[in-house]
Structures are given as C-alpha cells and as structure tokens.
Design a protein around this motif. Structure first.
Motif, short mmCIF file in Angstrom:
data_model
loop_
_atom_site.label_atom_id
_atom_site.label_comp_id
_atom_site.label_asym_id
_atom_site.label_seq_id
_atom_site.Cartn_x
_atom_site.Cartn_y
_atom_site.Cartn_z
N LEU A 1 4.73 -75.54 -8.69
CA LEU A 1 6.06 -75.89 -8.17
C LEU A 1 6.13 -77.37 -7.81
O LEU A 1 5.18 -77.95 -7.27
CB LEU A 1 6.35 -75.05 -6.91
N CYS B 1 10.71 -69.11 -5.82
CA CYS B 1 9.27 -69.40 -5.88
C CYS B 1 8.83 -70.20 -4.66
O CYS B 1 7.77 -69.95 -4.08
CB CYS B 1 8.94 -70.15 -7.17
N LYS B 2 9.66 -71.16 -4.26
CA LYS B 2 9.35 -71.96 -3.07
C LYS B 2 9.29 -71.09 -1.83
O LYS B 2 8.41 -71.25 -0.97
CB LYS B 2 10.39 -73.07 -2.90
N LYS C 1 13.92 -71.91 -6.26
CA LYS C 1 14.11 -71.66 -4.81
C LYS C 1 13.34 -70.41 -4.38
O LYS C 1 12.67 -70.40 -3.34
CB LYS C 1 15.60 -71.48 -4.50
N LYS D 1 6.14 -69.04 -1.80
CA LYS D 1 4.96 -69.89 -1.59
C LYS D 1 4.85 -70.37 -0.14
O LYS D 1 3.73 -70.51 0.39
CB LYS D 1 5.03 -71.10 -2.52
N VAL E 1 17.36 -79.51 -2.00
CA VAL E 1 16.98 -78.10 -2.19
C VAL E 1 18.13 -77.30 -2.78
O VAL E 1 17.93 -76.45 -3.66
CB VAL E 1 16.53 -77.49 -0.84
N LYS F 1 7.03 -80.79 -5.80
CA LYS F 1 7.11 -81.10 -4.38
C LYS F 1 8.54 -81.50 -4.02
O LYS F 1 9.23 -82.16 -4.79
CB LYS F 1 6.15 -82.23 -4.03
N ILE F 2 8.97 -81.09 -2.84
CA ILE F 2 10.31 -81.41 -2.35
C ILE F 2 10.21 -82.63 -1.42
O ILE F 2 9.64 -82.54 -0.33
CB ILE F 2 10.94 -80.22 -1.60
N SER G 1 6.27 -75.34 7.23
CA SER G 1 7.26 -75.45 6.14
C SER G 1 8.60 -74.82 6.54
O SER G 1 9.44 -74.56 5.67
CB SER G 1 6.73 -74.77 4.87
#
Length: 347
Positions: free
Chosen positions: A165, A184-185, A182, A188, A174, A167-168, A195
């Motif tokens: 994934l 998957c994030k 989204k 995770k 987002v 990185k944000i 987070s």
C-alpha cells in the motif's frame, strides 16, 4: 465509550476478519457489501453469507475454515480469505484451484452451462505475493495471451497485498483514494493506536468502512476473542521463532560445511604444493647428478689426453736422445723432468 478509547482487535487475523463481516448486525452486512463492491468493482446490493465454522472458535487446528463464503442476488458467489502470514507453497495455484472448485460446487447435475455462476476468489494478504509488481491489487481472469480478450469472466482471482500500500503523506488526500485502497488501509491500520487519525479520515470518507469499524468495535468487546487472538499470535510467534532457529542452524551448518570445504581445498592445495616441491627437488637432484657425471666424463677425457700427451713427450724425448741430443736440451724441449729424461737414456 469513545472510538479512540476502544482497543480494537487485529482485523488481519482470520477469526477477527471473518467475525467483522459475518455478525448478524446491520453494520457487518453493510460493511461486507461495501467491501465486495470496492474489491470486485461492481455494485453489490444484496449478499447472503453461507455459514461454516463459528468465527469465534479456535482450537489451534488447521481444519477450521475461516473463509467467508457468500452468494450475490444474481447467483454469483465469492470466497474471501484473510492470509495473515506468508505461505511457502504456490499460493497462486491454490487460489486458481479454489476458484474452479467454487464454480463447480454451485452447479447441479443436468444444469445448462449458461447457469455457471461468476465466482470470485478474494485473498487479502498481509505479505508480498508478487515481488516483481508494485501494485497492491491484482484481478486475474482467463484471457487470450495474444490480444487480452476475456474468455467468459467466470473465474476471477483477486489479490489484495497489504504490504504494497502507498504511504499517505497528506490526510486530506485520503478521500480521493480508490475505495479498494481505502479498505486495504483500514484493514492494515485499524488496530494500530498511532494510525487513528488516518482511520478517522477513512471512516469519514467511506460509509462501509465506518460500518466495519463499528463491527470491529463490537467484537473487540468480547474478552474471549482477545484470548483467541493471543493464541494465534503466540502460535505464529512460536512458528516464526522455530523457523528462525532452524534457519540459524541451517546457516551454521552451511557455514561449517563451507569452512570444511575451504580447509579441504587448502589441504589439497598444500598437498599439490608439496608434490610440486618434491618434483622440483627431484629435478634438482637429477640435474646435479647429470652435471657430476658430465664433470667426471670431462675429467676422464682430460686425464686420457694428459696421459696420451705424456706418452707422446716421452716418445719425442726418446727420439731426441737417440739423435744424440743432450738430456738437458731434451728436457727443456719436451717440458719433461730431467729425471724422466735420464731414465729414458738408461733404459
């Protein structure tokens, strides 16, 4: 209790993942439909979960099935798996087999081919499956190798690789992420306390993720599920530790083997060097013998020549004496001693 005060279970563990989507609550049902819509890429308005094992059970046995099996309103079906740990076997072949088995298991004897349903084998992976491709989401279906034309689209295998994934860097971005990313994030990061700002953005951007969080909060209130999670994590930790210990042992054995091979090569090299030195010493000795023999031969030849010359001088001296030349003159001419000359004269 506020969201940030609730400690959430790890949704990447099989029983937690299944429980989050299969509770008999509106949040679970809405979360599952949202997840399937995002991953498959088409609107799923109705889905029925096919019951198998209780997602709350865990007895350390491989036989328990934590897959989510469901059927859509149009007859299509999906099997969803959470794979928390790396698989050493060929997972791609396994997924293809499961997709084919899913399709064949839905057909009844005598039914027409047109009734074969579209099936989806969906694997959420918390490990890297394809190290050659950086994309986190892969949708496989049978196509023509020459032009990419799709065959029937019946068999579908979808991999979500959580380890890939992006990185944000900006939380404001987002909301612009694809829905599948989204999801998957969320899977995770949902249980990670550091987070939560990201989770809030995901929840606000995707209603289905909001429902998933509520469902996860609900099952996280169950103390027994924390015991199950501890058992799984403990078992996996034991497996990883045993594997790491075996790998260390294998490396030590390999290192010892290399050292022994190196020592054998050194001994072999030393043996060759000694053999070479022995051959060189033997060659030197032969050369010394040859030179000694040559020297002896030359000395022998010189000795013979000296004897022949002396005899010639004696003969010359004898002739000179016979001619009446004085012994002193003969000795001087032939370089013989006067005693030898007088000895010839007296004979």
């Amino acid at each position: 209790m506020k969201n940030n005060e609730i400690r959430l279970l790890n949704p990447r563990l099989d029983p937690n993942f299944k429980a989050m989507f299969t509770q008999k609550t509106e949040e679970s049902r809405m979360a599952l439909k949202s997840f399937l819509t995002a991953v498959i890429g088409r609107k799923i308005s109705h889905v029925t979960v096919i019951e198998n094992e209780d997602a709350r059970c865990y007895d350390m046995q491989r036989g328990i099935d934590f897959d989510i099996n469901c059927i859509f309103s149009d007859g299509a079906c999906a099997q969803i798996e959470m794979q928390s740990f790396y698989r050493e076997y060929d997972y791609g072949k396994r997924a293809e087999y499961y997709a084919a088995r899913l399709a064949s298991s839905t057909m009844k004897t005598g039914e027409e081919w047109e009734k074969v349903p579209q099936v989806y084998q969906i694997s959420v992976m918390d490990f890297t499956y394809d190290k050659t491709n950086k994309n986190p989401i892969h949708h496989y279906s049978m196509t023509d190798l020459s032009d990419g034309a799709k065959l029937s689209g019946i068999l579908n295998v979808i991999f979500l690789e959580l380890t890939k994934l992006p990185k944000i860097k900006d939380l404001a971005s987002v909301k612009n992420l694809p829905s599948a990313i989204k999801w998957c994030k969320f899977l995770k990061m949902a249980d990670k306390p550091d987070s939560q700002k990201l989770i809030r953005e995901l929840v606000n951007a995707e209603e289905g993720i909001m429902n998933a969080e509520k469902a996860l909060e609900g099952i996280s209130m169950d103390r027994w599920r924390w015991i199950i999670q501890g058992q799984i994590e403990g078992r996996k930790r034991d497996e990883f530790s045993a594997k790491a210990a075996q790998e260390r042992k294998d490396r030590e054995i390999e290192q010892k083997k290399k050292e022994q091979e190196q020592k054998a090569r050194e001994l072999e090299q030393k043996g060759r060097e000694q053999e070479q030195k022995a051959r060189e010493q033997e060659q030197r000795e032969k050369e010394l013998v040859r030179r000694a023999e040559e020297l002896a031969l030359r000395e022998e030849k010189l000795a013979r020549r000296s004897d022949d010359l002396h005899r010639e001088k004696l003969a010359t001296a004898q002739r000179a004496l016979d001619m009446g030349i004085s012994p002193e003159q003969v000795a001087k001419a032939t370089e013989l001693s006067i005693e030898e000359i007088l000895s010839l004269k007296n004979e």
